[in-house]
Motif scaffolding. Structure first.
Motif, PDB file in Angstrom:
ATOM      1  N   GLY A  92      36.484  47.389  49.896  1.00 29.73           N
ATOM      2  CA  GLY A  92      35.754  46.870  51.041  1.00 29.73           C
ATOM      3  C   GLY A  92      34.707  47.856  51.538  1.00 29.73           C
ATOM      4  O   GLY A  92      33.570  47.472  51.852  1.00 29.73           O
ATOM      5  N   GLU A  97      31.753  47.017  53.911  1.00 32.24           N
ATOM      6  CA  GLU A  97      32.562  46.438  54.985  1.00 32.24           C
ATOM      7  C   GLU A  97      32.498  47.305  56.239  1.00 32.24           C
ATOM      8  O   GLU A  97      32.608  48.529  56.183  1.00 32.24           O
ATOM      9  CB  GLU A  97      34.012  46.319  54.514  1.00 32.24           C
ATOM     10  CG  GLU A  97      34.985  45.813  55.560  1.00 32.24           C
ATOM     11  CD  GLU A  97      36.410  45.807  55.042  1.00 32.24           C
ATOM     12  OE1 GLU A  97      37.320  46.215  55.788  1.00 32.24           O
ATOM     13  OE2 GLU A  97      36.610  45.407  53.871  1.00 32.24           O
ATOM     14  N   SER A  98      32.357  46.641  57.392  1.00 28.25           N
ATOM     15  CA  SER A  98      32.389  47.337  58.669  1.00 28.25           C
ATOM     16  C   SER A  98      33.836  47.555  59.091  1.00 28.25           C
ATOM     17  O   SER A  98      34.662  46.648  59.002  1.00 28.25           O
ATOM     18  CB  SER A  98      31.661  46.531  59.737  1.00 28.25           C
ATOM     19  OG  SER A  98      31.825  47.130  61.013  1.00 28.25           O
ATOM     20  N   SER A 115      39.473  40.901  55.571  1.00 29.19           N
ATOM     21  CA  SER A 115      38.267  41.687  55.821  1.00 29.19           C
ATOM     22  C   SER A 115      37.364  41.707  54.593  1.00 29.19           C
ATOM     23  O   SER A 115      36.139  41.592  54.687  1.00 29.19           O
ATOM     24  CB  SER A 115      38.643  43.122  56.206  1.00 29.19           C
ATOM     25  OG  SER A 115      39.340  43.161  57.432  1.00 29.19           O
ATOM     26  N   SER A 118      35.571  38.441  54.211  1.00 28.68           N
ATOM     27  CA  SER A 118      34.444  38.354  55.138  1.00 28.68           C
ATOM     28  C   SER A 118      33.230  39.116  54.602  1.00 28.68           C
ATOM     29  O   SER A 118      32.087  38.638  54.672  1.00 28.68           O
ATOM     30  CB  SER A 118      34.860  38.898  56.502  1.00 28.68           C
ATOM     31  OG  SER A 118      33.769  38.925  57.396  1.00 28.68           O
ATOM     32  N   THR A 119      33.485  40.307  54.061  1.00 29.13           N
ATOM     33  CA  THR A 119      32.395  41.113  53.509  1.00 29.13           C
ATOM     34  C   THR A 119      31.745  40.415  52.326  1.00 29.13           C
ATOM     35  O   THR A 119      30.515  40.355  52.205  1.00 29.13           O
ATOM     36  CB  THR A 119      32.933  42.492  53.073  1.00 29.13           C
ATOM     37  OG1 THR A 119      33.497  43.147  54.202  1.00 29.13           O
ATOM     38  CG2 THR A 119      31.817  43.348  52.492  1.00 29.13           C
ATOM     39  N   HIS A 122      29.457  37.566  53.351  1.00 28.11           N
ATOM     40  CA  HIS A 122      28.119  37.995  53.787  1.00 28.11           C
ATOM     41  C   HIS A 122      27.198  38.150  52.579  1.00 28.11           C
ATOM     42  O   HIS A 122      26.022  37.755  52.626  1.00 28.11           O
ATOM     43  CB  HIS A 122      28.207  39.307  54.559  1.00 28.11           C
ATOM     44  CG  HIS A 122      28.795  39.174  55.933  1.00 28.11           C
ATOM     45  ND1 HIS A 122      28.339  38.262  56.858  1.00 28.11           N
ATOM     46  CD2 HIS A 122      29.807  39.841  56.542  1.00 28.11           C
ATOM     47  CE1 HIS A 122      29.035  38.371  57.980  1.00 28.11           C
ATOM     48  NE2 HIS A 122      29.942  39.326  57.810  1.00 28.11           N
ATOM     49  N   HIS A 123      27.724  38.722  51.509  1.00 27.49           N
ATOM     50  CA  HIS A 123      26.907  38.865  50.303  1.00 27.49           C
ATOM     51  C   HIS A 123      26.556  37.502  49.720  1.00 27.49           C
ATOM     52  O   HIS A 123      25.423  37.277  49.280  1.00 27.49           O
ATOM     53  CB  HIS A 123      27.649  39.710  49.270  1.00 27.49           C
ATOM     54  CG  HIS A 123      27.753  41.159  49.624  1.00 27.49           C
ATOM     55  ND1 HIS A 123      26.650  41.948  49.855  1.00 27.49           N
ATOM     56  CD2 HIS A 123      28.839  41.980  49.789  1.00 27.49           C
ATOM     57  CE1 HIS A 123      27.029  43.178  50.139  1.00 27.49           C
ATOM     58  NE2 HIS A 123      28.364  43.219  50.119  1.00 27.49           N
TER      59      HIS A 123
END
Length: 272
Positions: A92, A97-98, A115, A118-119, A122-123
């Motif tokens: 991540g 990943e944030s 998580s 989610s990352t 976004h991509h």
């Protein structure tokens, strides 16, 4: 040190992943085509295996440079001994990943996967297709890591990405013992040592790419390098590099078989 003596523009046998040095041997070209098929066809996961020094890292580096811009980020994980949670967290982080919203000191695998999903989303939303390489995967000792890889691959249904496991040939057997993972592999590539002809062509290609237009290694020296290296690129590089240095030091105009034998002994490669 010897560049000017041999009229070279740059060192030809360094561990340099410059694309110009990539040599398309029969097995390296086949492996590259399979990996391109894996990625372009969105097949999920694949294996790239070969003995130490066969050129796995160079091939994946070349692949990264050769892919279209949408296939990013291209990340390589060098930590096969991590536990499942650490591996997912590391992946991540490499994918951007944030961690601002992560409050658990040791988040569960489920939360880490959410998580990661989610990352990856976004991509996907930005039109990107990440490519992930897990290097030295044959070193994985914890079977739970392979199970974690299965869980990661489940995320592909909504967020396309490609996972490539690289390692020594024993990795084929390891993965074969996990049918749920083995059956998800879209490609298996094996890097083989160079043939005698490929070894000679590889050396000439490297020298030409470094700016040398003439033959420096005698035919017998090329044959000797093949015999002593077993056709493995890394060993070929070691022998050829030191031979060029010896040739410079001894003011030689060409490199004969006896030079190769002497440098092999110096670096600890057994000779007949």
């Amino acid at each position: 040190m010897y560049l000017q003596y041999w009229n070279l523009d740059r060192p030809p046998f360094e561990c340099d992943f410059h694309p110009a040095f990539f040599f398309r041997s029969r097995s390296h070209q086949a492996a590259l085509l399979k990996l391109r098929y894996l990625i372009d066809g969105n097949k999920g996961a694949g294996l790239l295996v070969g003995d130490t020094g066969a050129g796995k890292s160079f091939l994946t580096s070349y692949l990264a440079a050769d892919l279209d811009s949408k296939y990013e980020p291209f990340v390589t994980l060098h930590y096969p001994l991590l536990n499942p949670s650490e591996l997912i967290a590391c992946l991540g982080a490499e994918l951007g990943e944030s961690t601002d919203d992560r409050h658990d000191a040791e988040p569960s695998v489920d939360r880490l996967l959410l998580s990661l999903k989610s990352t990856l989303s976004h991509h996907t939303d930005d039109g990107r297709h990440p490519v992930i390489v897990l290097d030295d995967a044959h070193l994985i000792e914890d079977s739970r890591v392979f199970q974690a890889l299965q869980l990661i691959l489940n995320l592909r249904h909504e967020t396309p990405f490609t996972f490539i496991l690289t390692g020594q040939p024993s990795l084929l057997t390891q993965v074969a013992q996990i049918p749920a993972l083995d059956q998800r592999l879209g490609a298996r590539s094996l890097l083989r040592p160079f043939s005698r002809e490929e070894t000679a062509a590889y050396i000439r290609h490297r020298l030409l790419s470094a700016g040398l237009q003439s033959d420096v290694f005698a035919a017998g020296a090329l044959s000797e390098i093949h015999e002593l290296s077993g056709g493995m690129p890394r060993q070929i590089n070691r022998l050829a590099d030191l031979a060029l240095l010896v040739g410079y030091a001894d003011n030689l105009s060409a490199l004969e078989p006896q030079v190769i034998g002497s440098v092999a002994e110096e670096i600890g490669i057994p000779t007949c």
